[in-house]
Design an enzyme around this catalytic site. Structure first.
Site, PDB file in Angstrom:
ATOM      1  N   GLY A 182       6.318  -5.077  -4.045  1.00 57.15           N
ATOM      2  CA  GLY A 182       7.459  -4.670  -4.854  1.00 57.15           C
ATOM      3  C   GLY A 182       8.046  -5.799  -5.677  1.00 57.15           C
ATOM      4  N   GLU A 214       2.590 -12.857  -8.412  1.00 56.23           N
ATOM      5  CA  GLU A 214       1.919 -11.999  -9.405  1.00 56.23           C
ATOM      6  C   GLU A 214       2.685 -12.105 -10.721  1.00 56.23           C
ATOM      7  OE1 GLU A 214       0.570  -7.340 -10.125  1.00 56.23           O
ATOM      8  OE2 GLU A 214       1.961  -7.820  -8.503  1.00 56.23           O
ATOM      9  N   ASP A 293      -7.034  -2.808  -8.320  1.00 57.51           N
ATOM     10  CA  ASP A 293      -5.666  -2.422  -7.994  1.00 57.51           C
ATOM     11  C   ASP A 293      -5.319  -1.146  -8.756  1.00 57.51           C
ATOM     12  OD1 ASP A 293      -3.186  -2.608  -6.917  1.00 57.51           O
ATOM     13  OD2 ASP A 293      -2.532  -4.334  -8.090  1.00 57.51           O
TER      14      ASP A 293
END
Length: 357
Positions: A182, A214, A293
Site C-alpha cells: 500500500g 517502489e 505484478d
C-alpha cells in the site's frame, strides 16, 4: 537467437515466479451486479493500463471489478484455481501469490466493508481457506506448486494483527509469509499495529516480505529491514538512492522482488527500460527475482517480463539461470521442499551441484 530460443523452451518448463497480486474478471450476472461494460473483453479494456500512470491511478482500477469478486465464495476459489492454471501455462513450477484476505471478505473487517459491499457472512478466515483450496486443487490439476502470502495494508493497520494470526493458523495449509503493501507515505509510528504484527511474525517464525522503495524513498526500505525485519523486499528500486544501504543489503544477500512492466506502468521507474534500476542490480550480482505484478491491469504475463529484460536490458541465458536459482533459494518454502525445487532447476539447467552451490 538460437540460445535465446533454447532458453525460452527451458523456461516454459521450469521457472520460478513470485507474483504479488492476482486479478481476474469474474462474470457478475449470477449476482446481479451491474458493470460499465457488457462483455468481459469490454470491461478488460476499461481496466487495462496501457501507458504509465501514477500509483494512485493504478490502484483505482481495482474499483472497476473487485466488487464482483469480493464476498463470492465460488469466485474466490475459482480464481485461485485458474491462477495456478495460468502460471502452469507460463512455465512456472513454483509460485508465491499474495493477496489481502480482508479485501475479499464482506464481514469481520470493521465498519467500512471494502468495495461498498453489503455486509454478508464471508470472513477473512474463510477467504484464506477458500484460496488455499483453490490453489491446492490447481496444484493437483496442473502439476506445479503454489503457496500464498497474506497482505497487511498500510492504510488499514487494524487488520494487521488478524493477518499475522491467519498466517499462523494456515502456515501448514499453504500460507508461507506475511506482507505489507500500500501507500508508502504511511509510516510505522502512526500505524504501530503493522510493527506489532511483524514482531509477532518474527516471534513465531513466520516469513516476512514488505513492499518498499517502489515509489517511496530508500528510507522505506531501511524501515522494512530494520523495523519489520523483512527477509525480502517487494520492488525496492529506490534502494539505489542510499548507497550505504544498498551496499549493506548486497552484503546481506537481501532478495528483491522486481517487476519490470509494472514498474513502468505505475511510473515507479523510467519508461525507458534501458535506464531501469534492475540493470544496476544485475551488474552488481544482487539477489533478485523477475515477476509479473497485476497481470490483468497491466495486460502482462511472465514471458513478457522476461522478454522485456532480454530485449532492452541485455539479460543473458546465464543471468536468467542465476536469478531463478536465487529465487528458489530465497523462496519461503521449508528447507526440504526448497532443496527439491533447487534440484529441479540444477537438473534442467544442466548444472552440476558443487559444494559452493
Amino acid at each position: 537467437k538460437s540460445q535465446w530460443e533454447a532458453l525460452q523452451k527451458a523456461e516454459r518448463r521450469l521457472k520460478i515466479h513470485i507474483i504479488f497480486h492476482f486479478s481476474i474478471f469474474y462474470p457478475p450476472r449470477r449476482r446481479g451486479i451491474s458493470l460499465p461494460a457488457n462483455t468481459a473483453e469490454e470491461l478488460k479494456e476499461k481496466i487495462i493500463v496501457h501507458e504509465p500512470v501514477t500509483l494512485t491511478k493504478f490502484l483505482e482500477k481495482f474499483k472497476e471489478y473487485m466488487h464482483v469478486i469480493a464476498g463470492d465464495r465460488e469466485a474466490i476459489k475459482r480464481i485461485a484455481y485458474e491462477f495456478v492454471e495460468d502460471k502452469a501455462k507460463e512455465g512456472v513450477i513454483y509460485v508465491e501469490v499474495r493477496y489481502s484476505p480482508h479485501f475479499l471478505a464482506n464481514c469481520d473487517v470493521g465498519k467500512n466493508i471494502p468495495w461498498n459491499q453489503t455486509e454478508g457472512d464471508l470472513t477473512p478466515d474463510e477467504v484464506v481457506r477458500l484460496v488455499n483450496e483453490g490453489l491446492s486443487e490447481g496444484e493437483r490439476a496442473f502439476k506445479i506448486k503454489a503457496r500464498s502470502i497474506l497482505c497487511c495494508m498500510r492504510h488499514m493497520p487494524n487488520w494487521s494483527i488478524e493477518v499475522v494470526e491467519l498466517c499462523k493458523t494456515y502456515r501448514d495449509a499453504g500460507v508461507v509469509a506475511i506482507d505489507l503493501a500500500g501507500d508508502e507515505s504511511m509510516n510505522l509510528e502512526e500505524n504501530s499495529n503493522h510493527k506489532v504484527a511483524y514482531e509477532e511474525a518474527v516471534r513465531c517464525g513466520i516469513h516476512r516480505t514488505v513492499h518498499a522503495g517502489e515509489v517511496g524513498p530508500a528510507s522505506m526500505v531501511k524501515e522494512a529491514v530494520e523495523e519489520l525485519k523483512a527477509e525480502r523486499i517487494g520492488h525496492g528500486y529506490n534502494t539505489l538512492q542510499d548507497k550505504d544501504l544498498y551496499r549493506k543489503l548486497l552484503e546481506q544477500n537481501m532478495h528483491f522482488e522486481m517487476c519490470p512492466i509494472s514498474s513502468k506502468l505505475t511510473s515507479a521507474c523510467s519508461s525507458d527500460f534501458t535506464q531501469h534500476p534492475i540493470i544496476t542490480f544485475r551488474k552488481d550480482k544482487a539477489n533478485y527475482s523477475l515477476n509479473t505484478d497485476d497481470p490483468l491491469i497491466f495486460n502482462s504475463n511472465l514471458p513478457l517480463d522476461y522478454s522485456i529484460v532480454h530485449q532492452h536490458m541485455g539479460f543473458t541465458e546465464e543471468e536468467f539461470k542465476r536469478l531463478n536459482i536465487n529465487s528458489a533459494k530465497s523462496s519461503f518454502l521449508p528447507e526440504k521442499e526448497k532443496e527439491e525445487l533447487l534440484h529441479q532447476l540444477y537438473e534442467a539447467y544442466g548444472m552440476m551441484r558443487s559444494t559452493a552451490l
